[in-house]
Scaffold this motif. Sequence first.
Motif, PDB file in Angstrom:
ATOM      1  N   ILE A 204       0.873  -1.177   0.000  1.00 21.65           N
ATOM      2  CA  ILE A 204       0.000   0.000   0.000  1.00 21.65           C
ATOM      3  C   ILE A 204       0.907   1.223   0.000  1.00 21.65           C
ATOM      4  O   ILE A 204       1.791   1.340   0.855  1.00 21.65           O
ATOM      5  N   VAL A 205       0.723   2.102  -0.946  1.00 20.74           N
ATOM      6  CA  VAL A 205       1.544   3.307  -1.037  1.00 20.74           C
ATOM      7  C   VAL A 205       0.731   4.488  -0.527  1.00 20.74           C
ATOM      8  O   VAL A 205      -0.268   4.862  -1.148  1.00 20.74           O
ATOM      9  N   PRO A 206       1.130   5.092   0.586  1.00 18.16           N
ATOM     10  CA  PRO A 206       0.367   6.209   1.143  1.00 18.16           C
ATOM     11  C   PRO A 206       0.684   7.511   0.415  1.00 18.16           C
ATOM     12  O   PRO A 206       1.469   7.541  -0.539  1.00 18.16           O
ATOM     13  N   THR A 207       0.093   8.586   0.885  1.00 20.38           N
ATOM     14  CA  THR A 207       0.471   9.904   0.377  1.00 20.38           C
ATOM     15  C   THR A 207       1.942  10.143   0.692  1.00 20.38           C
ATOM     16  O   THR A 207       2.409   9.896   1.808  1.00 20.38           O
ATOM     17  N   LEU A 208       2.680  10.617  -0.284  1.00 18.55           N
ATOM     18  CA  LEU A 208       4.128  10.754  -0.144  1.00 18.55           C
ATOM     19  C   LEU A 208       4.487  12.150   0.334  1.00 18.55           C
ATOM     20  O   LEU A 208       3.749  13.111   0.092  1.00 18.55           O
ATOM     21  N   PRO A 209       5.637  12.279   1.012  1.00 21.05           N
ATOM     22  CA  PRO A 209       6.067  13.621   1.428  1.00 21.05           C
ATOM     23  C   PRO A 209       6.289  14.514   0.212  1.00 21.05           C
ATOM     24  O   PRO A 209       6.767  14.052  -0.831  1.00 21.05           O
ATOM     25  N   SER A 210       5.975  15.777   0.358  1.00 24.56           N
ATOM     26  CA  SER A 210       6.065  16.695  -0.779  1.00 24.56           C
ATOM     27  C   SER A 210       7.503  16.888  -1.257  1.00 24.56           C
ATOM     28  O   SER A 210       7.729  17.247  -2.415  1.00 24.56           O
ATOM     29  N   ASN A 211       8.473  16.639  -0.362  1.00 24.47           N
ATOM     30  CA  ASN A 211       9.883  16.789  -0.740  1.00 24.47           C
ATOM     31  C   ASN A 211      10.522  15.459  -1.127  1.00 24.47           C
ATOM     32  O   ASN A 211      11.740  15.309  -1.089  1.00 24.47           O
ATOM     33  N   HIS A 212       9.693  14.486  -1.491  1.00 23.44           N
ATOM     34  CA  HIS A 212      10.196  13.179  -1.947  1.00 23.44           C
ATOM     35  C   HIS A 212      11.149  13.398  -3.125  1.00 23.44           C
ATOM     36  O   HIS A 212      10.816  14.080  -4.091  1.00 23.44           O
ATOM     37  N   PRO A 213      12.372  12.830  -3.081  1.00 19.70           N
ATOM     38  CA  PRO A 213      13.319  13.046  -4.186  1.00 19.70           C
ATOM     39  C   PRO A 213      12.813  12.467  -5.505  1.00 19.70           C
ATOM     40  O   PRO A 213      12.021  11.516  -5.514  1.00 19.70           O
ATOM     41  N   PRO A 214      13.242  13.025  -6.620  1.00 24.19           N
ATOM     42  CA  PRO A 214      12.950  12.422  -7.922  1.00 24.19           C
ATOM     43  C   PRO A 214      13.383  10.947  -7.913  1.00 24.19           C
ATOM     44  O   PRO A 214      14.467  10.626  -7.424  1.00 24.19           O
ATOM     45  N   THR A 215      12.527  10.070  -8.449  1.00 23.81           N
ATOM     46  CA  THR A 215      12.757   8.634  -8.303  1.00 23.81           C
ATOM     47  C   THR A 215      12.577   7.901  -9.625  1.00 23.81           C
ATOM     48  O   THR A 215      11.564   8.078 -10.309  1.00 23.81           O
ATOM     49  N   PHE A 216      13.562   7.071  -9.947  1.00 20.22           N
ATOM     50  CA  PHE A 216      13.532   6.255 -11.162  1.00 20.22           C
ATOM     51  C   PHE A 216      13.381   4.786 -10.764  1.00 20.22           C
ATOM     52  O   PHE A 216      13.933   4.349  -9.758  1.00 20.22           O
ATOM     53  N   PHE A 217      12.638   4.032 -11.567  1.00 18.10           N
ATOM     54  CA  PHE A 217      12.423   2.616 -11.292  1.00 18.10           C
ATOM     55  C   PHE A 217      12.941   1.762 -12.441  1.00 18.10           C
ATOM     56  O   PHE A 217      12.744   2.095 -13.610  1.00 18.10           O
ATOM     57  N   MET A 218      13.568   0.641 -12.091  1.00 13.35           N
ATOM     58  CA  MET A 218      13.934  -0.404 -13.058  1.00 13.35           C
ATOM     59  C   MET A 218      13.359  -1.704 -12.531  1.00 13.35           C
ATOM     60  O   MET A 218      13.542  -2.037 -11.354  1.00 13.35           O
ATOM     61  N   HIS A 219      12.674  -2.442 -13.394  1.00 23.14           N
ATOM     62  CA  HIS A 219      11.982  -3.628 -12.897  1.00 23.14           C
ATOM     63  C   HIS A 219      11.846  -4.663 -14.006  1.00 23.14           C
ATOM     64  O   HIS A 219      11.615  -4.315 -15.168  1.00 23.14           O
ATOM     65  N   GLY A 220      11.995  -5.916 -13.633  1.00 22.99           N
ATOM     66  CA  GLY A 220      11.716  -7.002 -14.549  1.00 22.99           C
ATOM     67  C   GLY A 220      10.223  -7.301 -14.548  1.00 22.99           C
ATOM     68  O   GLY A 220       9.620  -7.459 -13.475  1.00 22.99           O
ATOM     69  N   PHE A 221       9.631  -7.398 -15.710  1.00 23.54           N
ATOM     70  CA  PHE A 221       8.189  -7.645 -15.792  1.00 23.54           C
ATOM     71  C   PHE A 221       7.823  -9.028 -15.261  1.00 23.54           C
ATOM     72  O   PHE A 221       6.688  -9.258 -14.821  1.00 23.54           O
ATOM     73  N   LEU A 222       8.794  -9.958 -15.270  1.00 26.71           N
ATOM     74  CA  LEU A 222       8.547 -11.330 -14.816  1.00 26.71           C
ATOM     75  C   LEU A 222       8.938 -11.533 -13.356  1.00 26.71           C
ATOM     76  O   LEU A 222       9.020 -12.671 -12.891  1.00 26.71           O
ATOM     77  N   ASP A 223       9.153 -10.448 -12.630  1.00 29.64           N
ATOM     78  CA  ASP A 223       9.571 -10.523 -11.232  1.00 29.64           C
ATOM     79  C   ASP A 223       8.472 -11.174 -10.387  1.00 29.64           C
ATOM     80  O   ASP A 223       7.373 -10.626 -10.254  1.00 29.64           O
ATOM     81  N   ALA A 224       8.778 -12.335  -9.787  1.00 30.55           N
ATOM     82  CA  ALA A 224       7.809 -13.048  -8.939  1.00 30.55           C
ATOM     83  C   ALA A 224       8.036 -12.760  -7.459  1.00 30.55           C
ATOM     84  O   ALA A 224       7.234 -13.172  -6.619  1.00 30.55           O
ATOM     85  N   VAL A 225       9.133 -12.071  -7.118  1.00 27.39           N
ATOM     86  CA  VAL A 225       9.443 -11.767  -5.718  1.00 27.39           C
ATOM     87  C   VAL A 225       8.852 -10.413  -5.332  1.00 27.39           C
ATOM     88  O   VAL A 225       8.163 -10.281  -4.313  1.00 27.39           O
ATOM     89  N   VAL A 226       9.141  -9.411  -6.123  1.00 31.74           N
ATOM     90  CA  VAL A 226       8.536  -8.080  -5.968  1.00 31.74           C
ATOM     91  C   VAL A 226       7.754  -7.814  -7.250  1.00 31.74           C
ATOM     92  O   VAL A 226       8.324  -7.381  -8.253  1.00 31.74           O
ATOM     93  N   PRO A 227       6.468  -8.105  -7.254  1.00 33.92           N
ATOM     94  CA  PRO A 227       5.705  -7.999  -8.498  1.00 33.92           C
ATOM     95  C   PRO A 227       5.792  -6.610  -9.127  1.00 33.92           C
ATOM     96  O   PRO A 227       5.815  -5.586  -8.420  1.00 33.92           O
ATOM     97  N   TRP A 228       5.823  -6.602 -10.448  1.00 36.08           N
ATOM     98  CA  TRP A 228       5.936  -5.360 -11.214  1.00 36.08           C
ATOM     99  C   TRP A 228       4.855  -4.363 -10.830  1.00 36.08           C
ATOM    100  O   TRP A 228       5.114  -3.163 -10.727  1.00 36.08           O
ATOM    101  N   TRP A 229       3.642  -4.845 -10.563  1.00 35.77           N
ATOM    102  CA  TRP A 229       2.536  -3.929 -10.296  1.00 35.77           C
ATOM    103  C   TRP A 229       2.720  -3.168  -8.981  1.00 35.77           C
ATOM    104  O   TRP A 229       2.141  -2.086  -8.817  1.00 35.77           O
ATOM    105  N   THR A 230       3.506  -3.699  -8.048  1.00 38.81           N
ATOM    106  CA  THR A 230       3.749  -2.961  -6.807  1.00 38.81           C
ATOM    107  C   THR A 230       4.624  -1.735  -7.078  1.00 38.81           C
ATOM    108  O   THR A 230       4.443  -0.686  -6.457  1.00 38.81           O
ATOM    109  N   MET A 231       5.585  -1.885  -7.980  1.00 41.50           N
ATOM    110  CA  MET A 231       6.363  -0.723  -8.429  1.00 41.50           C
ATOM    111  C   MET A 231       5.455   0.280  -9.118  1.00 41.50           C
ATOM    112  O   MET A 231       5.570   1.499  -8.920  1.00 41.50           O
ATOM    113  N   ASP A 232       4.521  -0.229  -9.908  1.00 44.79           N
ATOM    114  CA  ASP A 232       3.612   0.627 -10.657  1.00 44.79           C
ATOM    115  C   ASP A 232       2.753   1.476  -9.724  1.00 44.79           C
ATOM    116  O   ASP A 232       2.469   2.647 -10.019  1.00 44.79           O
TER     117      ASP A 232
END
Length: 273
Positions: A204-232
């Motif tokens: 569950i991703v809550p409301t984020l702090p307004s000063n949250h740093p710019p963030t980039f994601f890299m993810h394998g679509f076939l990831d079974a440990v940390v599902p891609w949709w959680t990154m999404d």
Amino acid sequence: MLKRITMLIPLLLGAFLFAGAGEVEAARCKTTGLLIKTTSCSYSTKKIEARPGIFRDVRYQVPEGTAPAGGWPVVVMYQGSFFTVQFSRTQGAPFGGYYEVKVIEKMLDNGFAVIAPDAGLDLFWETNLPTIYELTADYIFLNNLFAAIRSGSFGPINSNKKFATGISSGGYNTSRMAVSFPGEFKALAVQSGSYATCSGPICIVPTLPSNHPPTFFMHGFLDAVVPWWTMDLYYDKLRSQGIPTDRYTDYLAGHEWVSASAGKIYSWFNQYR
């Protein structure tokens, strides 16, 4: 004279081909091997206290040459579960470990210092455990680590230009930098992870702090440990709040560093250095 030059050509060509096939040298790193390559970067180690009398290893390296005014920008790299960040890996290492070293190489070659702290007992970060984070050994340890950076313990590093990245547990811990260490980091890059308190498919991703740093994601679509949709979920929340973000999906990858990681992370951080 012409005869001597003609005789030298095969020798020079042979030396060039040998160097190109067997070893490519970089400022702090080198790559060896023909069919299966190994990339190794030199480094030093310090111990930083996590609890009274309990210390953790921190591996680090700065680029060659003279540091810019104010010191080198620095990338703090957080390990995944059970595998500490290593400065030497061979192709085929678990969880794409070879490409983790290529991230280190890319940073060092382009003017970023690298600091890689170990998690507790080399196991995992405490960011997503059901506990009060500010009471954890991780919180104490990382505050001590950042203080050591500011004091110059790791060399001429600019403590105002810190960046963070990591995979899996280290990816969650990268997100933790935005939650519990506001203002410390200029940008983040999360590999195969999601929001600080998520854990695998529980997210569950809550409301984020307004000063949250710019963030980039890299993810394998076939990831079974940390599902891609959680990154999404995290990515969408950042976008909805107007926080700079972007992502790269490798549709053939699972839970691992990917070959594009080094270039993508460097490009993202370089925008904010």
